[in-house]
Design a protein around this motif. Sequence first.
Motif, PDB file in Angstrom:
ATOM      1  N   LYS A  93      47.958  37.475  41.633  1.00 40.49           N
ATOM      2  CA  LYS A  93      46.683  37.404  42.335  1.00 40.49           C
ATOM      3  C   LYS A  93      45.989  38.757  42.367  1.00 40.49           C
ATOM      4  N   LYS A  94      46.754  39.836  42.578  1.00 42.53           N
ATOM      5  CA  LYS A  94      46.172  41.175  42.608  1.00 42.53           C
ATOM      6  C   LYS A  94      45.620  41.559  41.245  1.00 42.53           C
ATOM      7  N   ILE A  95      46.360  41.188  40.197  1.00 38.30           N
ATOM      8  CA  ILE A  95      45.894  41.501  38.851  1.00 38.30           C
ATOM      9  C   ILE A  95      44.597  40.765  38.562  1.00 38.30           C
ATOM     10  N   VAL A  96      44.542  39.488  38.915  1.00 40.98           N
ATOM     11  CA  VAL A  96      43.338  38.683  38.659  1.00 40.98           C
ATOM     12  C   VAL A  96      42.154  39.244  39.432  1.00 40.98           C
ATOM     13  N   GLN A  97      42.358  39.583  40.698  1.00 46.02           N
ATOM     14  CA  GLN A  97      41.270  40.137  41.508  1.00 46.02           C
ATOM     15  C   GLN A  97      40.757  41.445  40.942  1.00 46.02           C
ATOM     16  N   ALA A  98      41.659  42.264  40.395  1.00 46.05           N
ATOM     17  CA  ALA A  98      41.253  43.560  39.864  1.00 46.05           C
ATOM     18  C   ALA A  98      40.517  43.427  38.534  1.00 46.05           C
ATOM     19  N   GLY A  99      40.888  42.446  37.713  1.00 50.82           N
ATOM     20  CA  GLY A  99      40.320  42.357  36.371  1.00 50.82           C
ATOM     21  C   GLY A  99      39.304  41.264  36.157  1.00 50.82           C
ATOM     22  N   ASP A 100      39.129  40.382  37.150  1.00 51.76           N
ATOM     23  CA  ASP A 100      38.237  39.232  36.987  1.00 51.76           C
ATOM     24  C   ASP A 100      36.777  39.664  37.118  1.00 51.76           C
ATOM     25  N   LYS A 101      36.123  39.935  35.988  1.00 50.02           N
ATOM     26  CA  LYS A 101      34.756  40.443  36.006  1.00 50.02           C
ATOM     27  C   LYS A 101      33.728  39.350  36.284  1.00 50.02           C
ATOM     28  N   LEU A 155      34.262  36.634  38.028  1.00 59.54           N
ATOM     29  CA  LEU A 155      34.538  36.031  39.334  1.00 59.54           C
ATOM     30  C   LEU A 155      34.755  34.520  39.243  1.00 59.54           C
ATOM     31  N   ASP A 156      35.461  34.070  38.186  1.00 55.82           N
ATOM     32  CA  ASP A 156      35.744  32.645  38.059  1.00 55.82           C
ATOM     33  C   ASP A 156      37.160  32.300  38.505  1.00 55.82           C
ATOM     34  N   GLY A 157      37.867  33.280  39.092  1.00 54.99           N
ATOM     35  CA  GLY A 157      39.214  33.031  39.574  1.00 54.99           C
ATOM     36  C   GLY A 157      40.274  33.023  38.499  1.00 54.99           C
ATOM     37  N   ARG A 211      44.452  32.148  29.332  1.00 53.65           N
ATOM     38  CA  ARG A 211      43.918  32.477  30.650  1.00 53.65           C
ATOM     39  C   ARG A 211      45.075  32.525  31.641  1.00 53.65           C
ATOM     40  N   ALA A 212      44.994  33.494  32.567  1.00 53.78           N
ATOM     41  CA  ALA A 212      46.034  33.624  33.591  1.00 53.78           C
ATOM     42  C   ALA A 212      45.414  33.298  34.920  1.00 53.78           C
ATOM     43  N   GLU A 213      45.874  32.272  35.599  1.00 49.44           N
ATOM     44  CA  GLU A 213      45.288  31.852  36.856  1.00 49.44           C
ATOM     45  C   GLU A 213      46.039  32.489  38.002  1.00 49.44           C
ATOM     46  N   ASP A 214      45.264  32.826  39.061  1.00 45.87           N
ATOM     47  CA  ASP A 214      45.884  33.524  40.171  1.00 45.87           C
ATOM     48  C   ASP A 214      46.796  32.628  40.988  1.00 45.87           C
ATOM     49  N   THR A 215      46.722  31.322  40.813  1.00 43.83           N
ATOM     50  CA  THR A 215      47.576  30.422  41.582  1.00 43.83           C
ATOM     51  C   THR A 215      48.906  30.161  40.889  1.00 43.83           C
ATOM     52  N   GLU A 216      49.068  30.644  39.667  1.00 39.68           N
ATOM     53  CA  GLU A 216      50.265  30.348  38.898  1.00 39.68           C
ATOM     54  C   GLU A 216      51.291  31.458  39.038  1.00 39.68           C
ATOM     55  N   ARG A 217      52.537  31.118  39.329  1.00 39.03           N
ATOM     56  CA  ARG A 217      53.593  32.106  39.450  1.00 39.03           C
ATOM     57  C   ARG A 217      54.305  32.243  38.115  1.00 39.03           C
ATOM     58  N   ARG A 218      54.350  33.462  37.603  1.00 43.70           N
ATOM     59  CA  ARG A 218      54.981  33.728  36.324  1.00 43.70           C
ATOM     60  C   ARG A 218      55.893  34.942  36.448  1.00 43.70           C
ATOM     61  N   PRO A 219      57.006  34.979  35.738  1.00 43.00           N
ATOM     62  CA  PRO A 219      57.823  36.192  35.729  1.00 43.00           C
ATOM     63  C   PRO A 219      57.077  37.313  35.048  1.00 43.00           C
ATOM     64  N   THR A 220      57.194  38.527  35.556  1.00 44.22           N
ATOM     65  CA  THR A 220      56.506  39.664  34.960  1.00 44.22           C
ATOM     66  C   THR A 220      57.480  40.463  34.118  1.00 44.22           C
ATOM     67  N   ILE A 221      56.945  41.359  33.316  1.00 43.78           N
ATOM     68  CA  ILE A 221      57.793  42.111  32.408  1.00 43.78           C
ATOM     69  C   ILE A 221      58.060  43.521  32.889  1.00 43.78           C
ATOM     70  N   GLU A 248      40.222  38.989  27.198  1.00 45.18           N
ATOM     71  CA  GLU A 248      39.313  40.130  27.125  1.00 45.18           C
ATOM     72  C   GLU A 248      39.271  40.891  28.447  1.00 45.18           C
ATOM     73  N   GLU A 249      39.227  40.154  29.560  1.00 46.99           N
ATOM     74  CA  GLU A 249      39.224  40.794  30.872  1.00 46.99           C
ATOM     75  C   GLU A 249      40.534  41.541  31.110  1.00 46.99           C
ATOM     76  N   PHE A 250      41.647  40.948  30.678  1.00 51.93           N
ATOM     77  CA  PHE A 250      42.940  41.575  30.886  1.00 51.93           C
ATOM     78  C   PHE A 250      43.070  42.868  30.079  1.00 51.93           C
ATOM     79  N   VAL A 251      42.601  42.837  28.832  1.00 54.51           N
ATOM     80  CA  VAL A 251      42.632  44.046  28.005  1.00 54.51           C
ATOM     81  C   VAL A 251      41.769  45.135  28.627  1.00 54.51           C
ATOM     82  N   HIS A 252      40.583  44.762  29.122  1.00 51.95           N
ATOM     83  CA  HIS A 252      39.689  45.742  29.754  1.00 51.95           C
ATOM     84  C   HIS A 252      40.338  46.336  31.000  1.00 51.95           C
TER      85      HIS A 252
END
Length: 489
Positions: free
Chosen positions: A73-81, A83-85, A51-61, A90-94
């Motif tokens: 945060k933008k990625i989570v908001q766009a893919g979080d079906k 709405l659990d934050g 799970r990827a949480e919107d509050t966690e800072r991670r380096p991107t590829i 599965e949501e990320f793949v979709h």
Amino acid sequence: MLQMLWHFLSSFFPRAGCQGSRKGSDNEVTGTPSPAGGDQMPSFLGKQNGRAEDTERRPTILLVVGPAEQFPKKIVQAGDKDLDGQLDFEEFVHYLQDHEKKLRLVFKSLDKKNDGRIDAQEIMQSLRDLGVKISEQQAEKILKSMDKNGTMTIDWNEWRDYHLLHPVENIPEIILYWKHSTIFDVGENLTVPDEFTMEERQTGMWWRHLVAGGGAGAVSRTCTAPLDRLKVLMQVHASRSNNMCIVGGFTQMIREGGAKSLWRGNGINVLKIAPESAIKFMAYEQIKRLVGSDQETLRIHERLVAGSLAGAIAQSSIYPMEVLKTRMALRKTGQYSGMLDCARKILAREGMSAFYKGYVPNMLGIIPYAGIDLAVYETLKNAWLQRYAVNSADPGVFVLLACGTMSSTCGQLASYPLALVRTRMQAQASIEGAPEVTMSSLFKQILRTEGAFGLYRGLAPNFMKVIPAVSISYVVYENLKITLGVQSR
């Protein structure tokens, strides 16, 4: 396409990161994509539990346009079906699959030569079409930010890798092909207003679309006016003891007032298009700002809220015309000399309150109509895009007509009982000393005397007019756009 092209321009600003492996900066870029489902899948998981949480800072590829702390945060908001934050695998793949489909459509739109690559001239031409002029040096600077192999062209893989992790809710290029409420006027005019791109608002094309839509609606309503009047007559007069059929209804109207009587009430039905459309559009644009979305185009639930509120404001403003339309459609030969005479007699006999009879069920009917209409249309649109959109987002005329007809039909079916109660309340002539019939008492009376079927009196002619109304309004709309100089898609 418009929104994505503006993302290109953001490459000119220092805050845009560059492709490559860098350490110690806010826009850190590390790692390489890994394959998944036949395409490249970025390894973007914030925790070992998947799970990827919107509050966690991670380096991107991949390259990030904008501050890195806003990216997850933008990625989570766009893919979080749900709405659990959080964003599970599965949501990320979709999200990736859906976003890649949109990116491919924009890439095809930019690839003017259809050679699988985008060069500086194609970027310049695409921006020029949107009213943005840039030099060849600036176009080359855009290319360099995405070009990995130094060819000064961008292929599909370079395009996807650059933009895949930048969420875009709705690409305006797609919306241009899926105009809805302006085109499909079925006489109810309760649909959610159109979305217009920044280019259309800046160049003034939006008002030409509205004028074309109003003209199309006027022609469409006039052509289907006999069916609309028959619907009103059946809503008010049909019952178990007076089982009015379609042929019998037309025969009765012609016998009572001649063929001309088939168009009673159409004049004011056409006249109210302009003020209602203008008020609804202006209210919609203001409410969009209050909704607070930072997207150029609203999400479906935001469109529903903004559209329903705008529809309520517009309907409240012109509601007396709705009552006049019903009374004119039900009038007998010689009862009124015209619209003004009808309004004057209603005011004298029943008072100002008569012009707002049926107001409550009318307002309540906006939400199910707009909600079902918009939801069905968006569902059908997305299903078509997912399955058939490969080289273009243009669905073609027949797909548009089919989607518009089905969505309008479903919307009317959901709100029809409220529309029937509204019409019966509008038709009531106040009798001195008689109790005022309320919405709830009228519902109970219909159910008691006619059953549930009584709430759908007049449904047949109402559905009969949907296909011709949609078809006529579309044809007239397209021709009026050409006359008004609206750029063709």
